[in-house]
Design a protein around this motif. Structure first.
Motif, PDB file in Angstrom:
ATOM      1  N   LEU A 199      49.198  27.379  48.076  1.00  0.00           N
ATOM      2  CA  LEU A 199      49.158  26.676  46.905  1.00  0.00           C
ATOM      3  C   LEU A 199      50.084  27.199  45.526  1.00  0.00           C
ATOM      4  O   LEU A 199      50.487  26.516  44.697  1.00  0.00           O
ATOM      5  N   THR A 200      50.713  28.181  45.775  1.00  0.00           N
ATOM      6  CA  THR A 200      51.777  29.013  44.965  1.00  0.00           C
ATOM      7  C   THR A 200      52.460  30.062  45.793  1.00  0.00           C
ATOM      8  O   THR A 200      51.681  30.606  46.610  1.00  0.00           O
ATOM      9  N   LEU A 215      45.879  30.745  48.724  1.00  0.00           N
ATOM     10  CA  LEU A 215      46.091  30.742  47.246  1.00  0.00           C
ATOM     11  C   LEU A 215      47.469  31.044  47.103  1.00  0.00           C
ATOM     12  O   LEU A 215      48.180  30.305  46.246  1.00  0.00           O
ATOM     13  N   VAL A 216      47.973  32.511  47.292  1.00  0.00           N
ATOM     14  CA  VAL A 216      49.181  32.781  46.940  1.00  0.00           C
ATOM     15  C   VAL A 216      50.096  33.409  47.955  1.00  0.00           C
ATOM     16  O   VAL A 216      49.309  34.101  48.719  1.00  0.00           O
ATOM     17  N   ASP A 227      37.482  35.549  41.962  1.00  0.00           N
ATOM     18  CA  ASP A 227      37.350  34.562  41.179  1.00  0.00           C
ATOM     19  C   ASP A 227      38.098  33.204  41.711  1.00  0.00           C
ATOM     20  O   ASP A 227      37.339  31.957  41.760  1.00  0.00           O
ATOM     21  N   ALA A 228      39.243  33.037  41.867  1.00  0.00           N
ATOM     22  CA  ALA A 228      40.164  32.146  42.466  1.00  0.00           C
ATOM     23  C   ALA A 228      39.523  31.553  43.937  1.00  0.00           C
ATOM     24  O   ALA A 228      39.389  30.249  43.964  1.00  0.00           O
ATOM     25  N   GLY A 229      39.141  32.533  44.687  1.00  0.00           N
ATOM     26  CA  GLY A 229      38.484  32.158  45.988  1.00  0.00           C
ATOM     27  C   GLY A 229      37.264  31.314  45.663  1.00  0.00           C
ATOM     28  O   GLY A 229      36.606  30.644  46.361  1.00  0.00           O
ATOM     29  N   ARG A 253      35.250  25.886  54.543  1.00  0.00           N
ATOM     30  CA  ARG A 253      36.815  26.047  55.058  1.00  0.00           C
ATOM     31  C   ARG A 253      37.159  27.609  54.802  1.00  0.00           C
ATOM     32  O   ARG A 253      36.665  28.366  54.152  1.00  0.00           O
ATOM     33  N   LEU A 254      38.153  28.233  55.901  1.00  0.00           N
ATOM     34  CA  LEU A 254      38.675  29.372  55.872  1.00  0.00           C
ATOM     35  C   LEU A 254      39.439  29.628  54.545  1.00  0.00           C
ATOM     36  O   LEU A 254      40.194  28.502  54.207  1.00  0.00           O
ATOM     37  N   ILE A 255      39.500  30.672  54.054  1.00  0.00           N
ATOM     38  CA  ILE A 255      40.581  31.228  53.210  1.00  0.00           C
ATOM     39  C   ILE A 255      41.272  32.359  53.460  1.00  0.00           C
ATOM     40  O   ILE A 255      40.584  33.416  53.893  1.00  0.00           O
TER      41      ILE A 255
END
Length: 374
Positions: free
Chosen positions: A131-132, A186-187, A221-223, A233-235
């Motif tokens: 995502l970034t 996420l990153v 927090d973002a997770g 879903r997996l992160i």
């Protein structure tokens, strides 16, 4: 380190409100998440409930569409790319908000990223959207420092269509319905360093004392925002794994212990033909030990070796084959190669992997046999 009970309660409320906002905004966000095909079972991964050791490519350019966005490299024939993959693989690609922004109007335009998911679905393939990126490449070209991970990710920067927080809510709400979605990232390659004087060259960066705590709080927090919208879903944490700021030594394990990190990563370069590169503190062998201690999978999500003018593609495939075999035997959970491009530079020495590269046959050797026909 993650905060007192009142702080955690407040964060939980914020995540719940965000989830409700996305769910009532209409469009794809109203649809239920697709069943998760990829799961985690201890230190291994599963596909449709069966043990699975996935392989695949990084293909960061897939959402480039010059008729819509600024792009990130060359434009790719999506059907040709996914059709050429051997068996069911994972492709990790850039799904940045900048690639969902119309360069002519400045408005949100999901078409280029939608096209990636649609093509993967047509060909029965799986993807990990990033995502970034830490370095800002193909976005605003601004290196993310400690302050971004503290609260900058929640703020809309000048020239952006939305904050990263809003992009997380938007992206997860939209693409959680795709059966091609393997995991969220996420990153790519996060680190919580500081750049004195604005110079972010690696030698100039300073690692603050609270770097790990800041990164862990961000992942928590973002997770949690991802988890609220797509709970099955997996992160995956896109960690480089080589001792970067915030993940040095035992800090890597501390980040991995976040309840909103399901799969850890290691990125493997500059150790051609060596299965377990790095030192005793931040090498791949140490990372494997750490994930075994916490009971989570480790995906070697980037394996890169240069070839072309400097090395034959056949020799690169042999070197990477040695590396993957050793890593799998040591306890990793999968391997993704860096990086597919539609226009490989054969007369240069690059990480480019083009159509027909011998690495396709290498990946094919690691795919499970198809079920017998009746």
């Amino acid at each position: 380190m993650a905060g007192d009970p009142l702080t955690r309660w407040f964060r939980a409320c914020v995540v719940l409100v965000a989830a409700v906002v996305v769910l009532v905004t209409g469009g794809a966000a109203n649809a239920q998440p697709a069943p998760a095909r990829v799961g985690a079972n201890g230190t291994g991964l599963t596909l449709d409930g069966a043990p699975w050791w996935p392989v695949g490519f990084n293909a960061y350019q897939l959402a480039t569409d010059w008729s819509v966005n600024r792009g990130c490299g060359a434009q790719v024939d999506l059907d040709a790319y996914f059709a050429a993959l051997p068996g069911v693989t994972i492709t990790r690609f850039n799904a940045f908000s900048a690639l969902a922004t119309n360069k002519f109007t400045g408005a949100v335009d999901f078409a280029p990223v939608d096209a990636v998911f649609a093509a993967a679905e047509r060909h029965g393939q799986l993807v990990i959207p990033v995502l970034t990126a830490q370095d800002g490449a193909c976005e605003d070209d601004v290196f993310k420092q400690r302050g971004w991970y503290v609260d900058g990710w929640q703020q809309q920067a000048p020239g952006q269509t939305m904050s990263f927080q809003d992009w997380v809510d938007t992206a997860v709400g939209r693409w959680r319905t795709s059966p091609a979605l393997a995991a969220w990232e996420l990153v790519g390659e996060p680190e919580t360093s500081v750049c004195p004087g604005g110079n972010c060259d690696w030698a100039n960066r300073v690692c603050p004392p609270d770097a790990a705590e800041v990164l862990r709080t961000f992942m928590d927090d973002a997770g949690a925002r991802v988890r609220a919208l797509d709970p099955g879903r997996l992160i995956t944490a896109g960690l480089t794994g080589g001792g970067q700021c915030g993940t040095q030594g035992d800090e890597y394990r501390y980040i991995g212990e976040s309840p909103n990190v399901d799969v850890l990563q290691y990125h493997d370069y500059h150790a051609d033909g060596i299965p377990l590169p790095g030192d005793q503190w931040n090498g791949l062998a140490r990372r494997i030990d750490q994930v075994q201690e916490i009971g989570k999978p480790l995906l070697v999500a980037e394996i890169g070796q240069a070839a072309g003018e400097c090395l034959s593609y056949a020799q690169r495939a042999a070197d990477i084959g040695t590396k993957i075999a050793g890593q799998r035997a040591a306890g990793t959970a999968g391997a993704l190669l860096w990086a597919f491009v539609p226009d490989p530079r054969h007369d240069e020495c690059t990480y480019d992997i083009g159509p027909g590269d011998p690495l396709y046959d290498l990946l094919d050797a690691y795919l499970p046999d198809p079920p017998p026909t009746t």
